[in-house]
Design a protein around this motif. Structure first.
Motif, mmCIF file in Angstrom:
data_model
loop_
_atom_site.group_PDB
_atom_site.id
_atom_site.type_symbol
_atom_site.label_atom_id
_atom_site.label_comp_id
_atom_site.label_asym_id
_atom_site.label_seq_id
_atom_site.Cartn_x
_atom_site.Cartn_y
_atom_site.Cartn_z
ATOM 1 N N SER A 77 0.626 -1.143 0.005
ATOM 2 C CA SER A 77 0.005 -0.051 -0.099
ATOM 3 C C SER A 77 0.943 1.050 0.127
ATOM 4 O O SER A 77 1.973 1.258 0.188
ATOM 5 C CB SER A 77 -0.939 -0.015 1.054
ATOM 6 O OG SER A 77 -0.374 -0.058 2.436
ATOM 7 N N ALA A 78 0.210 2.393 -0.480
ATOM 8 C CA ALA A 78 0.864 3.633 -0.387
ATOM 9 C C ALA A 78 0.006 4.749 0.166
ATOM 10 O O ALA A 78 -1.231 4.620 -0.339
ATOM 11 C CB ALA A 78 1.457 4.010 -1.903
ATOM 12 N N ARG A 79 0.303 5.676 0.770
ATOM 13 C CA ARG A 79 -0.394 6.704 1.228
ATOM 14 C C ARG A 79 0.301 8.234 0.815
ATOM 15 O O ARG A 79 1.516 8.348 1.099
ATOM 16 C CB ARG A 79 -0.581 6.989 2.594
ATOM 17 C CG ARG A 79 -1.057 5.452 3.348
ATOM 18 C CD ARG A 79 -2.546 5.377 3.182
ATOM 19 N NE ARG A 79 -2.977 4.018 3.968
ATOM 20 C CZ ARG A 79 -3.165 3.200 3.316
ATOM 21 N NH1 ARG A 79 -2.697 2.926 2.182
ATOM 22 N NH2 ARG A 79 -3.715 2.156 4.048
ATOM 23 N N TYR A 80 -0.495 8.959 0.143
ATOM 24 C CA TYR A 80 0.321 10.360 -0.289
ATOM 25 C C TYR A 80 -0.818 11.472 0.070
ATOM 26 O O TYR A 80 -1.743 11.606 -0.243
ATOM 27 C CB TYR A 80 0.203 10.382 -1.782
ATOM 28 C CG TYR A 80 0.794 11.748 -2.141
ATOM 29 C CD1 TYR A 80 2.251 11.897 -2.165
ATOM 30 C CD2 TYR A 80 0.089 12.714 -2.752
ATOM 31 C CE1 TYR A 80 2.837 12.810 -2.715
ATOM 32 C CE2 TYR A 80 0.878 13.926 -3.144
ATOM 33 C CZ TYR A 80 2.155 14.105 -3.089
ATOM 34 O OH TYR A 80 2.767 15.209 -3.370
ATOM 35 N N GLY A 81 0.113 12.281 0.848
ATOM 36 C CA GLY A 81 -0.611 13.319 1.584
ATOM 37 C C GLY A 81 -0.706 14.591 0.609
ATOM 38 O O GLY A 81 0.414 15.093 0.192
ATOM 39 N N VAL A 82 -1.963 14.827 0.137
ATOM 40 C CA VAL A 82 -2.256 15.989 -0.886
ATOM 41 C C VAL A 82 -2.048 17.312 0.104
ATOM 42 O O VAL A 82 -1.602 18.339 -0.518
ATOM 43 C CB VAL A 82 -3.494 15.775 -1.595
ATOM 44 C CG1 VAL A 82 -3.731 17.099 -2.552
ATOM 45 C CG2 VAL A 82 -3.554 14.580 -2.225
ATOM 46 N N SER A 83 -2.817 17.337 0.953
ATOM 47 C CA SER A 83 -2.877 18.499 1.936
ATOM 48 C C SER A 83 -2.891 18.080 3.187
ATOM 49 O O SER A 83 -2.886 16.879 3.688
ATOM 50 C CB SER A 83 -4.190 19.383 1.706
ATOM 51 O OG SER A 83 -5.081 18.846 2.039
ATOM 52 N N ARG A 84 -3.352 19.043 4.435
ATOM 53 C CA ARG A 84 -3.142 18.548 5.856
ATOM 54 C C ARG A 84 -4.420 17.582 6.140
ATOM 55 O O ARG A 84 -4.640 16.887 6.903
ATOM 56 C CB ARG A 84 -3.163 19.759 6.673
ATOM 57 C CG ARG A 84 -1.997 20.659 6.407
ATOM 58 C CD ARG A 84 -1.926 21.620 7.571
ATOM 59 N NE ARG A 84 -1.409 21.032 8.962
ATOM 60 C CZ ARG A 84 -1.697 21.591 9.944
ATOM 61 N NH1 ARG A 84 -1.978 22.740 10.234
ATOM 62 N NH2 ARG A 84 -1.337 21.052 11.144
ATOM 63 N N SER A 85 -5.489 17.739 5.281
ATOM 64 C CA SER A 85 -6.766 17.402 5.463
ATOM 65 C C SER A 85 -6.907 16.153 4.171
ATOM 66 O O SER A 85 -8.107 15.496 4.444
ATOM 67 C CB SER A 85 -7.894 18.071 5.452
ATOM 68 O OG SER A 85 -7.885 18.767 4.384
ATOM 69 N N THR A 86 -6.428 15.999 3.543
ATOM 70 C CA THR A 86 -6.804 15.046 2.479
ATOM 71 C C THR A 86 -5.478 14.181 1.815
ATOM 72 O O THR A 86 -4.207 14.797 1.864
ATOM 73 C CB THR A 86 -7.008 15.710 1.096
ATOM 74 O OG1 THR A 86 -7.896 16.699 1.590
ATOM 75 C CG2 THR A 86 -7.667 14.897 -0.039
ATOM 76 N N ARG A 87 -5.727 12.836 1.730
ATOM 77 C CA ARG A 87 -4.570 12.044 1.216
ATOM 78 C C ARG A 87 -5.190 11.110 0.410
ATOM 79 O O ARG A 87 -6.298 10.793 0.417
ATOM 80 C CB ARG A 87 -3.901 11.259 2.512
ATOM 81 C CG ARG A 87 -4.871 10.218 3.107
ATOM 82 C CD ARG A 87 -3.524 9.492 4.145
ATOM 83 N NE ARG A 87 -4.440 8.490 4.835
ATOM 84 C CZ ARG A 87 -5.179 8.449 6.020
ATOM 85 N NH1 ARG A 87 -4.980 9.412 6.659
ATOM 86 N NH2 ARG A 87 -5.594 7.300 6.350
ATOM 87 N N LEU A 88 -4.407 10.559 -0.558
ATOM 88 C CA LEU A 88 -4.904 9.656 -1.557
ATOM 89 C C LEU A 88 -4.157 8.263 -1.058
ATOM 90 O O LEU A 88 -2.996 8.146 -0.616
ATOM 91 C CB LEU A 88 -4.240 9.611 -2.982
ATOM 92 C CG LEU A 88 -4.445 11.154 -3.513
ATOM 93 C CD1 LEU A 88 -3.833 11.232 -4.775
ATOM 94 C CD2 LEU A 88 -5.941 11.365 -3.798
ATOM 95 N N GLU A 89 -4.895 7.097 -1.303
ATOM 96 C CA GLU A 89 -4.556 5.811 -0.899
ATOM 97 C C GLU A 89 -4.555 4.818 -1.866
ATOM 98 O O GLU A 89 -5.526 4.975 -2.688
ATOM 99 C CB GLU A 89 -5.213 5.234 0.625
ATOM 100 C CG GLU A 89 -5.269 6.384 1.596
ATOM 101 C CD GLU A 89 -6.109 5.768 3.026
ATOM 102 O OE1 GLU A 89 -6.672 4.750 2.686
ATOM 103 O OE2 GLU A 89 -5.820 6.235 3.869
ATOM 104 N N ILE A 90 -3.824 3.765 -1.890
ATOM 105 C CA ILE A 90 -3.824 2.603 -2.910
ATOM 106 C C ILE A 90 -3.417 1.376 -2.153
ATOM 107 O O ILE A 90 -2.274 1.376 -1.609
ATOM 108 C CB ILE A 90 -3.200 2.978 -4.130
ATOM 109 C CG1 ILE A 90 -3.277 1.769 -5.095
ATOM 110 C CG2 ILE A 90 -1.641 3.009 -3.962
ATOM 111 C CD1 ILE A 90 -3.001 2.086 -6.487
ATOM 112 N N ASP A 91 -4.354 0.410 -2.182
ATOM 113 C CA ASP A 91 -3.949 -0.739 -1.470
ATOM 114 C C ASP A 91 -4.134 -2.096 -2.373
ATOM 115 O O ASP A 91 -4.998 -2.087 -2.765
ATOM 116 C CB ASP A 91 -4.976 -1.030 -0.155
ATOM 117 C CG ASP A 91 -4.640 -0.068 0.848
ATOM 118 O OD1 ASP A 91 -3.386 0.309 1.175
ATOM 119 O OD2 ASP A 91 -5.988 0.520 1.350
#
Length: 140
Positions: free
Chosen positions: A91-105
């Motif tokens: 899996s990977a997590r990417y923080g777009v902003s302080r309140s939003t992140r993208l995830e892929i599992d």
């Protein structure tokens, strides 16, 4: 039932490694008399997991987790054997902003066949096959 377990966590700057294992021997397996020794249903003698978390940057986290369960029996009479299985999750997590992140599992990345049960007439139930989940997480 005798059980041995261990869990460990090693953390260094930007990466964390973890592992755990569990081993068990049932009272029935330790008997010394003439009765047949049976293993407890759905209880593998050995189960182990390991994982790695890497903070590639302030915003990006990558994760890898592997799990192994030894062979076990579906029934108390030890007639319906379930094979050992190993799975790998990425899996990977990417923080777009302080309140939003993208995830892929990616679950069960190698598409391992994991038997979870077997009926008396031989029909096997399996755990989930390979699956991909993509999401957006918003936290207020």
């Amino acid at each position: 039932m005798d059980r041995w377990s261990d869990t460990d966590l090693v953390s260094r700057r930007h990466r964390t490694l973890f592992h755990s294992y569990h081993a068990a021997v049932s009272e029935q397996e330790r008997r010394r008399d003439a009765r047949p020794k049976k293993k407890a249903a759905q209880a593998p003698r050995l189960a182990a997991s390991a994982g790695l978390e890497w903070r590639a940057s302030e915003r990006l986290g990558l994760f890898l987790a592997a799990r192994h369960e030894g062979a076990r029996f579906d029934d108390d009479l030890n007639t319906r054997r379930l094979a050992a299985a190993t799975t790998l999750n990425l899996s990977a997590r990417y923080g777009v902003s302080r309140s939003t992140r993208l995830e892929i599992d990616l679950r069960n990345a190698l598409d391992a066949g994991v038997a979870t049960g077997r009926t008396g007439d031989g029909v096997t139930s399996d755990d989930a096959p390979r699956s991909l989940r993509v999401g957006v997480v918003y936290v207020r």
